[in-house]
Design a protein around this motif. Structure first.
Motif, PDB file in Angstrom:
ATOM      1  N   LEU A  56      13.412  67.481  82.174  1.00  0.00           N
ATOM      2  CA  LEU A  56      12.521  68.266  83.027  1.00  0.00           C
ATOM      3  C   LEU A  56      13.107  69.647  83.275  1.00  0.00           C
ATOM      4  O   LEU A  56      12.404  70.661  83.151  1.00  0.00           O
ATOM      5  CB  LEU A  56      12.255  67.544  84.345  1.00  0.00           C
ATOM      6  CG  LEU A  56      11.339  68.269  85.321  1.00  0.00           C
ATOM      7  CD1 LEU A  56       9.973  68.528  84.707  1.00  0.00           C
ATOM      8  CD2 LEU A  56      11.222  67.476  86.617  1.00  0.00           C
ATOM      9  N   LYS A  66       5.609  71.889  86.152  1.00  0.00           N
ATOM     10  CA  LYS A  66       5.390  70.495  86.507  1.00  0.00           C
ATOM     11  C   LYS A  66       3.951  70.363  86.999  1.00  0.00           C
ATOM     12  O   LYS A  66       3.532  71.103  87.885  1.00  0.00           O
ATOM     13  CB  LYS A  66       6.376  70.077  87.597  1.00  0.00           C
ATOM     14  CG  LYS A  66       6.285  68.642  87.977  1.00  0.00           C
ATOM     15  CD  LYS A  66       7.364  68.295  89.000  1.00  0.00           C
ATOM     16  CE  LYS A  66       7.186  66.871  89.478  1.00  0.00           C
ATOM     17  NZ  LYS A  66       8.194  66.496  90.471  1.00  0.00           N
ATOM     18  N   ILE A  86       4.019  67.765  82.221  1.00  0.00           N
ATOM     19  CA  ILE A  86       4.351  69.192  82.190  1.00  0.00           C
ATOM     20  C   ILE A  86       3.276  69.920  81.387  1.00  0.00           C
ATOM     21  O   ILE A  86       2.588  69.318  80.556  1.00  0.00           O
ATOM     22  CB  ILE A  86       5.739  69.450  81.568  1.00  0.00           C
ATOM     23  CG1 ILE A  86       5.814  68.884  80.148  1.00  0.00           C
ATOM     24  CG2 ILE A  86       6.837  68.895  82.459  1.00  0.00           C
ATOM     25  CD1 ILE A  86       7.007  69.349  79.342  1.00  0.00           C
TER      26      ILE A  86
END
Length: 100
Positions: A56, A66, A86
């Motif tokens: 991430l 995100k 994402i």
């Protein structure tokens, strides 16, 4: 290794696997991948799923945002874990090759 799956006329889903020997250049490869996509494809949005904090952080550094959580959507070591959605839109990027 990158797999690009066209989901619609304006969006594709990315699946990326970075081999251990290439991890020290993964950010450079990621920028090159994004530059190629924006320069050669007509899609307006890229999407993907990540399931760990390191991945991430890497995708956020590349410019992805995100967009949400998908709870209990992946089984890892016998446990159901969450994945993070994402995304990146073409309008977010001037040109992917601009980032350092």
């Amino acid at each position: 290794c990158v797999y690009i799956h066209l989901r619609s006329t304006c969006m594709c889903e990315l699946h990326v696997q970075v081999l251990p020997d290439a991890r020290n250049k993964s950010f450079e490869y990621g920028k090159a991948m994004l530059a190629w996509i924006w320069d050669n494809m007509t899609v307006d949005k890229l999407v993907g799923l990540v399931h760990d904090d390191r991945t991430l952080a890497y995708t956020l550094k590349l410019g992805f945002k995100k967009e949400g959580e998908c709870p209990a959507s992946l089984k890892q070591n016998g446990q159901l874990i969450n994945q993070t959605h994402i995304g990146m839109e073409r309008c977010q990027q001037q040109s992917p090759s601009y980032q350092q």
